[in-house]
Design an enzyme around this catalytic site. Structure first.
Site, mmCIF file in Angstrom:
data_model
loop_
_atom_site.group_PDB
_atom_site.id
_atom_site.type_symbol
_atom_site.label_atom_id
_atom_site.label_comp_id
_atom_site.label_asym_id
_atom_site.label_seq_id
_atom_site.Cartn_x
_atom_site.Cartn_y
_atom_site.Cartn_z
ATOM 1 N N CYS A 45 82.714 7.180 32.303
ATOM 2 C CA CYS A 45 82.041 8.058 31.339
ATOM 3 C C CYS A 45 80.597 8.340 31.744
ATOM 4 O O CYS A 45 80.001 9.315 31.276
ATOM 5 C CB CYS A 45 82.086 7.438 29.943
ATOM 6 S SG CYS A 45 81.330 5.802 29.840
ATOM 7 N N ASN A 46 80.021 7.513 32.603
ATOM 8 C CA ASN A 46 78.614 7.693 32.975
ATOM 9 C C ASN A 46 78.388 8.111 34.421
ATOM 10 O O ASN A 46 77.262 8.399 34.802
ATOM 11 C CB ASN A 46 77.831 6.401 32.722
ATOM 12 C CG ASN A 46 77.416 6.266 31.273
ATOM 13 O OD1 ASN A 46 77.179 7.262 30.601
ATOM 14 N ND2 ASN A 46 77.356 5.051 30.776
ATOM 15 N N ASP A 65 76.639 -4.207 32.527
ATOM 16 C CA ASP A 65 77.873 -3.759 31.871
ATOM 17 C C ASP A 65 79.073 -4.526 32.416
ATOM 18 O O ASP A 65 79.293 -4.594 33.626
ATOM 19 C CB ASP A 65 78.049 -2.260 32.122
ATOM 20 C CG ASP A 65 79.302 -1.696 31.478
ATOM 21 O OD1 ASP A 65 79.830 -2.334 30.563
ATOM 22 O OD2 ASP A 65 79.731 -0.612 31.905
#
Length: 393
Positions: free
Chosen positions: A48-49, A107
């Protein structure tokens, strides 16, 4: 051969730009087609990033392949993305794998995403040098968790989404929550919501069976996608986390809804139409808005960064040494092996017709064992020779 990375991420580009490079199934198939002739294969990391393509080739080869696959102009990628080569590229993949380059520092999902990308790339027979690099990144990640505090504490996009909801509502136990998407991010969000007191959660997914599986895991309610409009009207908090390429939630879904609603969009491309942000009774948070995280966890992870830099330096040096050793040893080992094979084949041919088959098979086995032991002696000698050459440089 040089190692190159081309990519686009949250550090340099907003979600509206990143979603142009999002790789859905069709685009990924095109990318596989355009990269099929790259020696040693490519590894594609799409989250998503970030969207990144790694390969042992000139960077412009990867730029062309990515832009052709996504119908974007190479100049646009040059402006909004990044191109890394050689040492810069090698150190970047380590930082990505360790979570040092993530929007949320450290993360925990990125290493699993990298492993998945590696598994997918492996189907196309990655080169040995590629394998050694990625395996070294995995070792560095393991060391970062075992030798430092970098992986300690709660700090993730899913956790931050829950934190934002708690700050907005104060108490999650009495609000109606609608989760759109039953994938990994949806599961993480659901787990965080439940652990923080949420009691009224519904999940909607295009696959009702997948929604039911998630619902059964957390004792929540599952609904079909056809019921989306009605459930939006009932929800106080909506979290979207799907792989849809077009917006799912639109301004029209909120018509006639007077109560305040928080919408958290955890998807790239965005699941929520941009016009929703203009509605007075809707607070919209997307991936670019999620910047504050558990501060204590982040501070602890920041303090560990110098240790991680040291781990990366050690692993990069070890990786390079392995590659140099392979380049030194393999041609020489192959030459010796070919010569030994030629000698043993010639000698065995001389006695092949003078012995019965059972005796010859036994002789052949003995010859192979002798050859293996001779090769071991030569490999040890070559290894010592490599160490002397390395020390002299």
């Amino acid at each position: 051969m040089r190692f190159s990375i081309v990519g686009i991420s949250h550090w340099k580009s907003g979600v509206s730009i990143r979603e142009l490079f999002y790789l859905d199934k069709q685009r990924r198939e095109r990318l596989d087609h355009y990269t099929r002739t790259i020696p040693g294969g490519v590894l594609v990391l799409d989250t998503c990033n970030r969207t990144e393509v790694y390969g042992f080739c000139e960077p412009e080869v990867l730029v062309k392949a990515l832009c052709q696959s996504t119908n974007t102009d190479p100049d646009y990628l040059h402006k909004h993305g990044y191109i890394l080569t050689d040492d810069d590229a090698i150190r970047h993949i380590y930082k990505v794998g360790l979570g040092m380059d993530s929007q949320v520092l450290g993360d925990v999902q990125i290493i699993q995403q990298l492993k998945k990308a590696y598994k997918e790339a492996n189907k196309a027979n990655l080169a040995g040098e590629f394998h050694q690099l990625v395996q070294s990144v995995f070792r560095a990640h393991k060391r970062s968790r075992n030798e430092t505090d970098f992986g300690k504490g709660n700090a993730s996009v899913g956790y931050e989404a829950t934190k934002q909801a708690i700050e907005f509502f104060g108490d999650l136990s009495d609000i109606n929550i609608l989760l759109i998407g039953a994938g990994k991010m949806g599961k993480v969000s659901c787990k965080n919501l439940v652990s923080n007191g949420a009691q009224h959660i519904s999940v909607i997914n295009r696959s009702i069976n997948r929604a039911k599986n998630l619902a059964s895991s957390f004792d929540i309610k599952a609904y079909s996608f056809e019921e989306l409009e009605g459930k939006v009207k009932e929800a106080d908090l909506i979290i979207t986390a799907t792989g849809a390429t077009d917006p799912i939630l639109k301004a029209g879904h909120f018509e006639g809804k007077s109560s305040q609603t928080m919408v958290i969009d955890l998807s790239v491309p965005r699941n929520v139409e941009q016009s929703v942000e203009e509605l007075e009774n809707v607070t919209l948070i997307d991936m670019d808005s999620i910047t504050e995280v558990n501060q204590k966890a982040i501070e602890k992870r920041e303090r560990a960064l110098p240790l991680l830099e040291g781990i990366i330096e050690e692993e990069v040096n070890d990786y390079k040494d392995r590659i140099h050793r392979s380049h030194f040893l393999l041609p020489r080992i192959k030459e010796i092996d070919n010569r030994l094979q030629s000698i043993t084949d010639d000698e065995l041919d001389k006695v092949r017709n003078k012995m019965d088959s059972e005796a010859f098979d036994e002789l052949e086995l003995v010859t192979k064992r002798i050859k293996k032991k001779i090769m071991a002696i030569h490999i040890n000698r070559l290894d010592e020779e490599y160490k002397r050459v390395k020390d002299e440089v």
